[in-house]
Design a protein around this motif. Structure first.
Motif: not given
Length: 99
Positions: A73-86
């Motif tokens: 699950n984490d690998i897939e999220l990292l492939r897409k990119g995890i966007k954060v604002t702070t």
């Protein structure tokens, strides 16, 4: 004496006008962070976790967290990119990934 009173009255009125103008001048308000504003993206970079600023092509920092050792699950999220604002969200995301 009369000249002194006129001079002091003039100075007082001038100061009063300057303070009034300063008080009613519009001030620039800080721009609020909107929900669509992206500050950082956490994603895979050469098999490691990296942090990118906005849509930059080169990472700000690359961590010694190997993505192939993470859950799918984490690998897939990292492939897409995890966007954060702070910074707080960034720190939480990195801690969740094992930093």
């Amino acid at each position: 004496m009369k000249k002194l009173i006129i001079a002091l009255s003039t100075i007082f009125c001038t100061i009063l006008i300057m303070v009034s103008i300063y008080t009613f001048l519009p001030r620039k308000q800080p721009e609020p962070i909107t929900e669509n504003t992206v500050e950082y993206t956490v994603k895979d970079y050469g098999g490691k976790v990296a942090v990118f600023e906005n849509e930059s092509s080169s990472p700000l920092v690359v961590y010694e967290i190997y993505t192939h050792l993470l859950p799918e699950n984490d690998i897939e999220l990292l492939r897409k990119g995890i966007k954060v604002t702070t910074q707080e969200q960034l720190q939480t995301c990195l801690e969740d990934l094992g930093l």
